[in-house]
Design a protein around this motif. Structure first.
Motif, mmCIF file in Angstrom:
data_model
loop_
_atom_site.group_PDB
_atom_site.id
_atom_site.type_symbol
_atom_site.label_atom_id
_atom_site.label_comp_id
_atom_site.label_asym_id
_atom_site.label_seq_id
_atom_site.Cartn_x
_atom_site.Cartn_y
_atom_site.Cartn_z
ATOM 1 N N MET A 59 0.866 -1.184 0.000
ATOM 2 C CA MET A 59 0.000 0.000 0.000
ATOM 3 C C MET A 59 0.893 1.222 0.000
ATOM 4 O O MET A 59 1.270 1.719 1.036
ATOM 5 N N ASP A 60 1.262 1.684 -1.185
ATOM 6 C CA ASP A 60 2.252 2.751 -1.275
ATOM 7 C C ASP A 60 1.618 4.028 -1.822
ATOM 8 O O ASP A 60 0.686 3.971 -2.622
ATOM 9 N N GLY A 61 2.131 5.167 -1.372
ATOM 10 C CA GLY A 61 1.717 6.447 -1.918
ATOM 11 C C GLY A 61 0.915 7.323 -0.984
ATOM 12 O O GLY A 61 0.461 8.405 -1.379
ATOM 13 N N ASN A 62 0.732 6.909 0.272
ATOM 14 C CA ASN A 62 -0.038 7.722 1.212
ATOM 15 C C ASN A 62 0.568 9.112 1.403
ATOM 16 O O ASN A 62 -0.138 10.123 1.409
ATOM 17 N N GLY A 63 1.887 9.132 1.599
ATOM 18 C CA GLY A 63 2.557 10.403 1.847
ATOM 19 C C GLY A 63 2.460 11.351 0.666
ATOM 20 O O GLY A 63 2.165 12.541 0.822
ATOM 21 N N GLU B 79 0.776 15.076 0.377
ATOM 22 C CA GLU B 79 1.582 16.230 -0.002
ATOM 23 C C GLU B 79 1.012 16.959 -1.211
ATOM 24 O O GLU B 79 1.073 18.182 -1.302
ATOM 25 N N ARG B 80 0.436 16.206 -2.143
ATOM 26 C CA ARG B 80 -0.178 16.830 -3.321
ATOM 27 C C ARG B 80 -1.398 17.663 -2.944
ATOM 28 O O ARG B 80 -1.849 18.501 -3.726
ATOM 29 N N ARG B 81 -1.910 17.418 -1.762
ATOM 30 C CA ARG B 81 -3.071 18.164 -1.281
ATOM 31 C C ARG B 81 -2.689 19.187 -0.220
ATOM 32 O O ARG B 81 -3.541 19.756 0.453
ATOM 33 N N GLY B 82 -1.382 19.401 -0.063
ATOM 34 C CA GLY B 82 -0.903 20.383 0.894
ATOM 35 C C GLY B 82 -1.106 19.969 2.340
ATOM 36 O O GLY B 82 -1.191 20.816 3.227
ATOM 37 N N ILE C 227 0.213 -6.908 -5.539
ATOM 38 C CA ILE C 227 -0.108 -5.612 -6.142
ATOM 39 C C ILE C 227 0.672 -4.527 -5.419
ATOM 40 O O ILE C 227 0.618 -4.449 -4.187
ATOM 41 N N ARG C 228 1.376 -3.693 -6.174
ATOM 42 C CA ARG C 228 2.021 -2.539 -5.564
ATOM 43 C C ARG C 228 1.497 -1.272 -6.218
ATOM 44 O O ARG C 228 1.527 -1.126 -7.442
ATOM 45 N N THR C 229 1.035 -0.367 -5.388
ATOM 46 C CA THR C 229 0.482 0.887 -5.889
ATOM 47 C C THR C 229 1.559 1.971 -5.974
ATOM 48 O O THR C 229 2.699 1.774 -5.557
ATOM 49 N N SER C 230 1.211 3.094 -6.544
ATOM 50 C CA SER C 230 1.981 4.350 -6.577
ATOM 51 C C SER C 230 3.076 4.408 -7.623
ATOM 52 O O SER C 230 3.864 5.344 -7.648
ATOM 53 N N THR D 29 -1.599 4.135 -9.529
ATOM 54 C CA THR D 29 -2.532 4.697 -8.552
ATOM 55 C C THR D 29 -1.920 4.764 -7.161
ATOM 56 O O THR D 29 -1.329 3.791 -6.684
ATOM 57 N N LEU D 30 -2.073 5.898 -6.492
ATOM 58 C CA LEU D 30 -1.649 6.016 -5.101
ATOM 59 C C LEU D 30 -2.652 5.258 -4.221
ATOM 60 O O LEU D 30 -3.855 5.221 -4.524
ATOM 61 N N TRP D 31 -2.179 4.671 -3.129
ATOM 62 C CA TRP D 31 -3.038 3.797 -2.341
ATOM 63 C C TRP D 31 -4.373 4.434 -1.916
ATOM 64 O O TRP D 31 -5.416 3.784 -2.020
ATOM 65 N N PRO D 32 -4.412 5.671 -1.427
ATOM 66 C CA PRO D 32 -5.712 6.234 -1.027
ATOM 67 C C PRO D 32 -6.711 6.336 -2.170
ATOM 68 O O PRO D 32 -7.908 6.477 -1.934
ATOM 69 N N ASP D 33 -6.235 6.271 -3.417
ATOM 70 C CA ASP D 33 -7.108 6.322 -4.589
ATOM 71 C C ASP D 33 -7.387 4.938 -5.170
ATOM 72 O O ASP D 33 -8.016 4.815 -6.225
ATOM 73 N N PHE D 34 -6.938 3.897 -4.479
ATOM 74 C CA PHE D 34 -7.105 2.519 -4.965
ATOM 75 C C PHE D 34 -8.527 2.050 -4.643
ATOM 76 O O PHE D 34 -8.807 1.502 -3.591
#
Length: 224
Positions: free
Chosen positions: A1-5, A9-12, A169-172, A195-200
């Motif tokens: 589950m990758d990409g949370n950070g 950050e993309r959302r400030g 499965i690896r995201t991000s 896809t970043l994990w929160p968008d999976f």
């Protein structure tokens, strides 16, 4: 589950904001498993290498794990989900270890989805710990070294009661396995997605599972 950070950050927002969003996604994916025919799901929550992150982020993750267990325990049991944890437990704080033990016991009778959560887990570390246990049994005369084969070590791994993974499965967008289930994934199929994990979403999950179902697995043999 990758990409949370990166998602945060993309959302400030601070990285922990992304981890909380990722935790919510876990519940949705777990609940989608029965309809997709997924009996076993293993999620990589915290690796042995993640201790290198900032003290604030690590502390926040540990707090999130404790909170997740407390908040989700009832829902997990109501959805007939059996929970197990893998990883080096002595490296975690006592309160978290106790919560992990309690959740495993609380869901032990569940017969639906098998959810395994890897915390303080690393594939190399797991194999090293398993090898130590195996060596102890040899030293104590419980195991004949001449009879050790590739079926022996798996009995000492954290995943000894679980089947090997069919699909990883690896995201991000990262295209590496990052020390995850090294022994067990020898013949697993891999899917690396952007896809970043929160968008999976469950829809993406279903697409990946359907794609896997169309693959031909030969395990080193020849298709007939």
């Amino acid at each position: 589950m990758d990409g949370n950070g990166r998602w945060a950050e993309r959302r400030g927002q601070p990285r922990l904001f992304g981890h909380h969003a990722g935790a919510k996604r876990v519940r949705e994916v777990v609940e989608a498993c029965p309809d997709l025919g997924v009996d076993y799901l293993t999620i990589f929550a915290f690796s042995t290498e993640n201790w290198k992150r900032t003290q604030r982020e690590v502390a926040g993750l540990m707090s999130l794990f404790r909170s997740y267990i407390k908040k989700e325990a009832r829902a997990l049991r109501e959805h007939n989900v059996r929970v197990r944890f893998i990883g080096d437990r002595p490296g975690l704080d006592e309160k978290l270890r106790n919560l992990m033990d309690e959740l495993e016991e609380y869901t032990a009778h569940c017969t639906g989805t098998n959810l395994t959560i890897a915390i303080n887990y690393g594939g190399r570390d797991e194999v090293a710990r398993a090898t130590k246990r195996l060596a102890c049994d040899v030293a104590q005369g419980k195991l004949d070294p001449q009879k050790i084969d590739e079926e022996t070590l798996p009995r000492y791994l954290d995943t000894c009661v679980l089947p090997d993974p069919d699909l990883v499965i690896r995201t991000s967008g990262e295209a590496r396995i990052s020390n995850f289930l090294l022994w067990q994934s020898a013949y697993a199929e891999y899917e690396f997605i952007e896809t970043l994990w929160p968008d999976f979403t469950n829809e993406i999950f279903a697409q990946v599972v359907r794609s896997y179902a169309g693959r031909e697995r030969r395990y080193g043999g020849i298709a007939v």
